[in-house]
Design a protein around this motif. Structure first.
Motif, PDB file in Angstrom:
ATOM      1  N   THR A 261       0.866  -1.171   0.000  1.00  0.00           N
ATOM      2  CA  THR A 261       0.000   0.000   0.000  1.00  0.00           C
ATOM      3  C   THR A 261       0.907   1.226   0.000  1.00  0.00           C
ATOM      4  O   THR A 261       1.981   1.215   0.617  1.00  0.00           O
ATOM      5  CB  THR A 261      -0.960  -0.005   1.207  1.00  0.00           C
ATOM      6  N   ASP A 262       0.537   2.269  -0.710  1.00  0.00           N
ATOM      7  CA  ASP A 262       1.474   3.356  -0.996  1.00  0.00           C
ATOM      8  C   ASP A 262       1.818   4.199   0.228  1.00  0.00           C
ATOM      9  O   ASP A 262       0.945   4.609   0.993  1.00  0.00           O
ATOM     10  CB  ASP A 262       0.896   4.260  -2.086  1.00  0.00           C
TER      11      ASP A 262
ATOM     12  N   LEU B  49      -7.618  -5.535   7.145  1.00  0.00           N
ATOM     13  CA  LEU B  49      -6.318  -5.997   7.620  1.00  0.00           C
ATOM     14  C   LEU B  49      -5.285  -5.151   6.890  1.00  0.00           C
ATOM     15  O   LEU B  49      -5.027  -5.343   5.711  1.00  0.00           O
ATOM     16  CB  LEU B  49      -6.147  -7.483   7.291  1.00  0.00           C
ATOM     17  N   TRP B  50      -4.705  -4.180   7.613  1.00  0.00           N
ATOM     18  CA  TRP B  50      -3.944  -3.131   6.937  1.00  0.00           C
ATOM     19  C   TRP B  50      -2.447  -3.288   7.215  1.00  0.00           C
ATOM     20  O   TRP B  50      -1.974  -3.042   8.328  1.00  0.00           O
ATOM     21  CB  TRP B  50      -4.423  -1.749   7.385  1.00  0.00           C
ATOM     22  N   LEU B  51      -1.726  -3.719   6.189  1.00  0.00           N
ATOM     23  CA  LEU B  51      -0.285  -3.857   6.286  1.00  0.00           C
ATOM     24  C   LEU B  51       0.299  -3.667   4.895  1.00  0.00           C
ATOM     25  O   LEU B  51      -0.425  -3.390   3.938  1.00  0.00           O
ATOM     26  CB  LEU B  51       0.101  -5.216   6.862  1.00  0.00           C
ATOM     27  N   SER B  52       1.610  -3.803   4.791  1.00  0.00           N
ATOM     28  CA  SER B  52       2.283  -3.667   3.507  1.00  0.00           C
ATOM     29  C   SER B  52       3.324  -4.778   3.405  1.00  0.00           C
ATOM     30  O   SER B  52       3.308  -5.726   4.205  1.00  0.00           O
ATOM     31  CB  SER B  52       2.920  -2.278   3.387  1.00  0.00           C
TER      32      SER B  52
ATOM     33  N   CYS C 261      -7.768   0.028   2.029  1.00  0.00           N
ATOM     34  CA  CYS C 261      -8.399  -1.295   2.055  1.00  0.00           C
ATOM     35  C   CYS C 261      -7.954  -2.197   0.920  1.00  0.00           C
ATOM     36  O   CYS C 261      -8.612  -3.205   0.627  1.00  0.00           O
ATOM     37  CB  CYS C 261      -9.919  -1.166   2.047  1.00  0.00           C
ATOM     38  N   THR C 262      -6.840  -1.871   0.250  1.00  0.00           N
ATOM     39  CA  THR C 262      -6.319  -2.719  -0.824  1.00  0.00           C
ATOM     40  C   THR C 262      -4.801  -2.814  -0.727  1.00  0.00           C
ATOM     41  O   THR C 262      -4.135  -1.962  -0.124  1.00  0.00           O
ATOM     42  CB  THR C 262      -6.656  -2.159  -2.220  1.00  0.00           C
ATOM     43  N   LEU C 263      -4.256  -3.857  -1.346  1.00  0.00           N
ATOM     44  CA  LEU C 263      -2.844  -3.940  -1.697  1.00  0.00           C
ATOM     45  C   LEU C 263      -2.780  -4.033  -3.224  1.00  0.00           C
ATOM     46  O   LEU C 263      -3.723  -4.500  -3.865  1.00  0.00           O
ATOM     47  CB  LEU C 263      -2.173  -5.171  -1.086  1.00  0.00           C
TER      48      LEU C 263
END
Length: 246
Positions: free
Chosen positions: A80-81, A164-167, A217-219
């Motif tokens: 995610t940016d 689920l928020w990660l990178s 909410c996206t990768l």
């Protein structure tokens, strides 16, 4: 796969609605200049820029995503940016400039879906967890933000849904549970779960396409594995808020 992008018109309200529902919006067949592209994005909110990246020579609010002049394929992993700043961008948009003869798709995962696919016990364990995001790939310069703790379970400010928020694990260097225990190895496990190929959605670019996605909410990643020809896209980002824990 249980989701896909929404198709909509080049209208800010239609795009907001599409992003709130699907996380990714595709606008087909546009014929807009860079200035018109910027003006449209500014109707979604104030624009932002990743410090350390080069801007478009003719439009400082945009940058260029290109494979031209490279001896090796660009590297791309799901991410995610600019997640390492305290207020990461809400939206990212790409406008097609040159489309390769083959390949070069942009691939997405839906992080609402990723959380819902976890079992109830794991979801409960992750409640209140936070992740340390650290800059990779660019040099922001003196005084710029380079790392920030963010909630792992992030509540969307519009829909109220939880993602689920990660990178990428290269950027998410630590994970702390609500009880204070540190389990950085869980980042790789959750990332693998999030990026399961069975739950990808791929955008195959056509001339005139604009694709906008909600970073909350996206990768996403570019697939450079089988590109034939030039791939050039212009990118703009709309600023966001501090992530809110679920």
């Amino acid at each position: 796969m249980s989701w896909e992008a929404a198709r909509c018109a080049l209208d800010p309200e239609a795009v907001r609605a599409a992003l709130g529902d699907a996380g990714v919006a595709v606008i087909e067949g546009t014929d807009v200049s860079d200035a018109e592209f910027v003006a449209f994005l500014e109707r979604l909110g104030p624009l932002t820029f990743t410090e350390g990246e080069a801007s478009h020579p003719g439009q400082p609010k945009l940058n260029v995503v290109s494979n031209m002049g490279r001896k090796t394929k660009p590297r791309s992993v799901f991410h995610t940016d600019t997640s390492y700043v305290s207020r990461p961008p809400a939206f990212t948009a790409l406008k097609a400039e040159r489309i390769p003869e083959a390949g070069g798709e942009t691939v997405f995962t839906n992080q609402f879906d990723a959380l819902e696919r976890l079992d109830a016990e794991t979801q409960a364990r992750l409640k209140g967890a936070r992740v340390l995001h650290r800059v990779t790939g660019v040099n922001p310069g003196d005084g710029a933000e380079t790392e920030t703790w963010h909630p792992l379970l992030r509540r969307h400010p519009v829909s109220g849904r939880v993602a689920l928020w990660l990178s990428t694990p290269e950027r998410c260097v630590d994970l702390e549970l609500a009880d204070g225990s540190r389990v950085p190895q869980m980042v790789a496990e959750l990332y693998a779960h999030s990026t399961d190929p069975a739950h990808h959605w791929r955008h195959r670019w056509k001339a005139g396409d604009i694709v906008i996605w909600d970073n909350r909410c996206t990768l996403h990643k570019a697939d450079h594995s089988a590109v034939v020809g030039d791939r050039v896209l212009h990118r703009g980002m709309v600023g966001g808020e501090e992530p809110v824990a679920a």
